[in-house]
Design an enzyme around this catalytic site. Structure first.
Site, PDB file in Angstrom:
ATOM      1  CG  ASP A 197      46.420  -6.268  39.720  1.00  0.00           C
ATOM      2  OD1 ASP A 197      47.518  -5.766  39.416  1.00  0.00           O
ATOM      3  OD2 ASP A 197      45.370  -5.606  39.765  1.00  0.00           O
ATOM      4  CG  HIS A 198      51.578  -6.732  36.404  1.00  0.00           C
ATOM      5  ND1 HIS A 198      50.551  -6.354  35.602  1.00  0.00           N
ATOM      6  CD2 HIS A 198      52.432  -5.694  36.434  1.00  0.00           C
ATOM      7  CE1 HIS A 198      50.762  -5.123  35.168  1.00  0.00           C
ATOM      8  NE2 HIS A 198      51.900  -4.706  35.651  1.00  0.00           N
ATOM      9  CG  HIS A 225      47.093  -2.282  37.717  1.00  0.00           C
ATOM     10  ND1 HIS A 225      47.192  -3.646  37.820  1.00  0.00           N
ATOM     11  CD2 HIS A 225      47.285  -1.998  36.410  1.00  0.00           C
ATOM     12  CE1 HIS A 225      47.426  -4.147  36.622  1.00  0.00           C
ATOM     13  NE2 HIS A 225      47.476  -3.175  35.757  1.00  0.00           N
TER      14      HIS A 225
END
Ligand SMILES: NC(=O)c1ccc[n+]([C@@H]2O[C@H](COP(=O)([O-])OP(=O)(O)OC[C@H]3O[C@@H](n4cnc5c(N)ncnc54)[C@H](OP(=O)(O)O)[C@@H]3O)[C@@H](O)[C@H]2O)c1
Length: 486
Positions: free
Chosen positions: A176-177, A239
């Site tokens: 999950d960047h 996110h």
């Protein structure tokens, strides 16, 4: 010994826009201590040279000023391409052979990065298992999986099951960047490397928390995907819940993967499950006007492009403190921010009236595109009696550290190469996140409650959502961050 980084989906957008520029920058900064081989795998018929040439062009474009022909030349010497189809077992056998050839028989650590559509994840994992590529014979074998990880709890569980037949959990890196962003990691530092914040980081001092992920853009090219997913799957499940976990978690025992992830997942376990009635009263959905004009969206689509919801974290620290999550497309500006809204002072010593409406303290943590923190507090206006004004102490990351912030992918890819899973989601974490979101998605699909409110692009979502907050004696922090040029 250099690691080998195998990208499945080598000819795709993510590879050229994020993965290769990030790996190249790591090389240029000297972070890949033992060196790195990159092997691309997809169906397009490239030669090594043709893929390198194409990547040189895209990396020039996406790495910007960081592109240096000499450094690229060194990096590209170790970039290879192996054409194949994830549906063809033979292509994995030939990939295994090819990897052994370029690794010259040595057992190099390997990272398999699935940068392809989610429907291929299971097949890729199964083929990696069948061909022996997943087996750790003294050398690590890791698999990185892009989002989305499932479309609901059942599909995420199934995917975990399939993956766990081949890889053990310590080999699986769900990316999950957001967790790769410096500002998210700094939230851990802010909370756990300072003594002044933690004592007030609880229900005694905090009135509520707002987490906003606003996007200025409309759906654009992703319309087909987006109309099926909607905002909860696209933003909230991954996110936004990651940001919630990092904001609300207890201090980990140690700064290491399992300690951190244990504390994060406890937050999700403590999130009160939505009942259907609570979905009606505590969630809010909207769609921007013009959404259905997109070719790939049916005229009748009721997909939400905006969501707001009130979550409760039922534990000692957070009992009674609402966490408001809000995300939307076609909003006023692009901003991801966490607002910690403190309680009002117990006594209004400095009078009341329009001039002295004493706003309570607020800590604003800006994640992107502005990267910084502001602490809002009251100050006396000079030479104006006891008039007060809200002022702030502010830190702007770029100005403070005089350097461009690295891309989230740089940190995450380096961690995957080095075997640090701290900033990746664990199986139970992903499943717990779906348990929070599934009741909302199900209720929205089944009923017309809450209503789907329309909103004009370039604002802060439906007006009704502002009213919903006002009824709770609260207001959204609708402020676009001030950006400094890089
Ligand atoms: N793009 C982004 O910014 C972004 C951001 C976050 C997450 N993601 C996720 O990252 C993943 C990749 O996204 P993307 O935008 O890069 O997708 P994309 O541009 O559509 O690329 C898909 C890749 O998969 C390959 N592929 C398709 N079928 C294949 C098959 N049967 N065997 C082998 N390779 C196959 C394609 O190459 P060939 O046609 O040559 O085989 C292509 O390289 C997706 O899961 C997406 O949700 C992307």
């Amino acid at each position: 010994m250099p690691a080998t980084f195998v990208i499945f989906g080598a000819s795709g957008d993510l590879t050229s826009r994020k993965l290769i520029p990030a790996l190249y920058k790591l090389h240029r900064k000297g972070r890949l201590k033992d060196g790195l081989r990159v092997v691309g795998f997809s169906r397009s018929p490239y030669s090594h040279e043709k893929w390198r040439d194409e990547l040189a062009e895209t990396t020039k474009q996406f790495a910007g000023d960081d592109f240096d022909a000499t450094a690229w030349g060194e990096f590209a010497m170790n970039v290879f391409y192996h054409a194949g189809d994830v549906g063809h077992p033979d292509d994995f056998d030939s990939l295994a052979k090819f990897l052994n050839e370029i690794e010259e028989g040595a057992e190099s650590p390997r990272v398999y990065y699935l940068s392809m559509a989610p429907q291929f994840y299971e097949a890729a994992a199964q083929q990696l298992g069948r061909s022996g590529l997943a087996k750790e014979n003294g050398a690590p074998r890791r698999m990185v999986i892009e989002k989305p990880f499932g479309t609901d709890l059942a599909s995420a569980q199934r995917l975990n099951e399939v993956i766990h037949k081949v890889f053990r959990e310590h080999q699986v890196y769900r990316i999950d960047h957001y967790l790769g962003k410096e500002t998210v990691q700094n939230l851990l530092v802010l909370r756990f490397a300072n003594t002044i914040f933690e004592p007030v980081w609880n229900r005694n001092y905090i009135d509520h928390v707002q987490i906003t992920v606003a996007e200025e853009v409309e759906i654009g090219k992703r319309a087909g995907y987006y109309d099926k997913a909607g905002v909860v799957r696209d933003m909230v499940q991954n996110h936004m819940l990651q940001l919630l976990m990092v904001t609300a978690m207890e201090p980990p025992v140690r700064y290491e993967a399992d300690s951190i992830r244990n504390e994060k997942v406890k937050v999700l376990h403590a999130v009160r499950r939505f009942t259907p009635e609570q979905v009606h009263t505590d969630t809010f959905r909207g769609q921007y006007r013009g959404y259905t004009n997109s070719d790939e969206v049916p005229n009748t689509s009721r997909t939400a492009t905006f969501a707001a919801m009130k979550l409760w974290v039922d534990n000692w620290r957070w009992q009674g403190v609402p966490f408001y999550l809000r995300s939307g497309k076609a909003m006023s500006c692009r901003t991801t921010q966490i607002v910690i809204q403190f309680r009002e002072p117990p006594q209004k010593l400095f009078g009341s009236g329009a001039l002295n409406l004493c706003e309570s303290n607020r800590l604003v943590i800006q994640i992107q595109p502005a990267e910084g923190i502001q602490l809002h507090f009251q100050t006396k206006v000079p030479d104006a009696g006891m008039k007060l004004r809200q002022t702030d102490l502010s830190i702007d990351y770029q100005q403070e550290f005089h350097r461009a912030m690295p891309e989230a992918y740089e940190r995450l890819l380096l961690d995957a190469v080095e075997g640090d899973a701290s900033l990746f989601a664990r199986a139970d974490e992903v499943e717990a996140a779906w348990k929070v979101c599934d009741p909302v998605i199900a209720e929205w699909q089944a009923h017309d409650k809450p209503s789907l409110y329309m909103y004009d692009p370039a604002g802060w979502g439906p007006e009704e959502c502002e009213e919903w907050m006002a009824k709770q004696d609260r207001s959204w922090f609708d402020t676009c961050p001030v950006l400094h040029s890089k």
